[in-house]
Each structure stands twice: as structure tokens, then as C-alpha cells.
Enzyme design. Structure first.
Site, short mmCIF file in Angstrom:
data_model
loop_
_atom_site.label_atom_id
_atom_site.label_comp_id
_atom_site.label_asym_id
_atom_site.label_seq_id
_atom_site.Cartn_x
_atom_site.Cartn_y
_atom_site.Cartn_z
N TYR A 107 0.83 -1.21 0.00
CA TYR A 107 0.00 0.00 0.00
C TYR A 107 0.87 1.26 0.00
CZ TYR A 107 -3.82 3.24 0.78
OH TYR A 107 -4.70 4.27 0.64
N TYR A 133 10.82 -11.11 1.18
CA TYR A 133 9.71 -11.71 0.44
C TYR A 133 9.23 -10.74 -0.61
CZ TYR A 133 5.06 -13.99 -0.08
OH TYR A 133 3.91 -14.60 -0.55
#
Length: 293
Positions: A107, A133
Site C-alpha cells: 500500500y 519476500y
């Protein structure tokens, strides 16, 4: 160095929505006894975003004690708030995690310098090694190659779960693989290609239901027997694709319940799989039961 078939474990729930620790313990033992090389908890597949901080800490403590160092435990500790990711990584490493898995900010996706600072601060705080990740389909951002190059040199960052699904990009990431920095496939449908360019294993959704076959596929690749590994990849490819007919972990939990694991339902906003997609998934599972087991 961590390697092998590493399961991205689901979180089992009771009918009232609470964490089912008895079933969680059964799943941990199941993987330890079926050649899984490591267990990821509190990841995307584990519905970590719907767990409270107290629940997460309790799950970590339970898994640390239950596994008791028999295989590595990797704990998801990422956040789009750097301070929170730092605190969780420190906390879970103190509780006994062997590695923490840290997603890129989502976001508020940040820029390259912010990304480098984010992972650096987490790695400096964690008492155990950090696996980054990269999963742009969920976060809206793809790590720049320069950021990976810089972060791969941090003494407490030991690898990256590369889940872009883009082999061309992954091949460029593989340039930074070293004795101190590993790459892991984050996509079950391209395990063998990812191993061919240097991955040390997979962090796998498939392994929830097919731990032996996933481990065998990885081990064959590590031995250089890629045609044999690819045979397993092809045999399971339809199952793998059906496990992503809807957003993960909806299909894998449906599959596990169909196969008798009885792991319970979901936390909202996740909901039951559609009847149409269930039929497709269950038919494929029934067709491939002998291969899966």
C-alpha cells in the site's frame, strides 16, 4: 543454509474462529514426518493479516516448543509499517524463530531508498536471519535489482522468497545468489525452472497436501536430475493451478478439508470457495490422489 521443501502452513481454526492448536500440532508433526525441510507460519497462507498480535505470539511460542528444533521454523514478521516489522522480527526471534520472513511494504509501497532502509532496520533488530519476500501481485511493488544487490550483502539477510512469477526477472535476481544469500521459489508452478537458475528450494502452498512429492521434486533438482523432477512438476501442475483458482489460502484450505485434514474455515474477509471452483478442484484432487500421496 536453509534448503528444501518449505511449507507455507495454513492456520487451522475451530468452529468459533479461534486457533485450533490441537490441529496445528498435528500438522507440524505431519510435516516433520513427511520430509518437509522447514515450516513457515504467519505468512499469507496462514492468514496472518487477520490474527491479533497476541495470537501471533502464542502461535510462535506453540510452534517453537512443538517443533523443538527438529526442523527450521520460519516466522512471517513483515509489515508496511517499519517500526512494527522491527518489533515483530525482534519479538519472534527472541521467542525462538530460526528465521523471519519479511514482506516488502504494501500500500505505502515506498521508494528504493526507503525499501533498503526498511529491510536494513529489520535485519539489524532481528536475532535470527531474515528472508526477504518479494510478491508484487499482493504488494503492488517489485523489488529493484539494485535494492536486492545492496541488501544481499547485509550479514543478517540470508535470502529472498522470489514470488514474482517472472522467470526473466528471477534469473536476474539469481545473479546475487552466494554462499550467504539464497533464493527460494515462491511459486509452485515453476519450482523446477526456479531450481534450475539456482534456488535452494520452495516456500510452498502445495506442500500442505503433498509434502513428500514436493520434497522429492526439490531433492531431485538438488541432485541435478531435472527431467525426473519435471515429471513430478508436470504430474501435479493441474493440482497446483487449481489451488489458485481463487485467492490463497481459500483453495488450499478447501482442498485440505476435502482430503480429511479438517482444518476449519477462514477469517473474514476470506470466504468459502465457490461451488463451481470447488468441483473443479475436488475432481482434480480425486484424480491425482495416488500421485499426491
Amino acid at each position: 543454509m536453509l534448503k528444501g521443501s518449505i511449507v507455507a502452513l495454513i492456520t487451522p481454526f475451530n468452529n468459533d474462529g479461534s486457533v485450533n492448536y490441537e490441529k496445528l500440532g498435528e500438522l507440524l508433526e505431519y510435516h516433520i514426518n513427511n520430509h518437509t525441510g522447514g515450516i513457515v507460519i504467519l505468512g499469507t497462507t496462514g492468514e496472518a493479516s487477520t490474527l491479533s498480535f497476541d495470537e501471533e505470539a502464542q502461535i510462535v511460542e506453540y510452534c517453537v516448543n512443538k517443533i523443538n528444533k527438529r526442523i527450521p521454523l520460519i516466522v512471517g514478521s513483515g509489515s508496511n509499517e517499519t517500526e512494527k516489522a522491527v518489533k515483530m522480527s525482534r519479538k519472534y526471534s527472541e521467542l525462538g524463530a530460526d528465521y523471519v520472513l519479511v514482506i516488502t511494504p504494501y500500500y505505502n509501497k515506498t521508494n528504493e531508498s526507503g525499501l533498503i532502509k526498511h529491510f536494513t532496520m529489520v535485519a539489524d533488530a532481528s536475532l535470527c536471519p531474515v528472508i526477504m519476500y518479494n510478491v508484487p501481485s499482493r504488494t503492488g511493488m517489485n523489488m529493484s535489482l539494485h535494492a536486492i544487490e545492496v541488501l544481499s550483502k547485509h550479514p543478517n539477510i540470508c535470502g529472498i522468497k522470489e514470488a514474482s512469477g517472472n522467470i526473466s526477472y528471477s534469473t536476474k535476481v539469481s545473479k546475487y545468489i552466494s554462499d550467504d544469500f539464497a533464493m527460494y521459489s515462491g511459486n509452485d508452478d515453476i519450482i523446477v525452472p526456479m531450481m534450475a537458475i539456482g534456488s535452494k528450494g520452495v516456500i510452498s502452498v502445495l506442500a500442505n497436501i503433498a509434502p513428500k512429492q514436493t520434497a522429492k521434486m526439490i531433492n531431485l533438482c538438488l541432485e541435478g536430475l531435472y527431467p525426473d523432477a519435471n515429471k513430478i512438476q508436470q504430474d501435479l501442475l493441474d493440482v497446483i493451478n487449481d489451488l489458485f483458482l481463487e485467492v490463497n489460502p481459500i483453495p488450499i484450505k478447501a482442498a485440505m478439508n476435502h482430503l480429511g485434514f479438517n482444518v476449519g474455515g477462514y477469517r473474514m474477509p476470506l470466504d468459502e470457495m465457490s461451488d463451481k471452483n470447488k468441483e473443479v478442484l475436488f475432481n482434480e484432487l480425486d484424480l491425482k490422489k495416488e500421485i499426491i500421496y
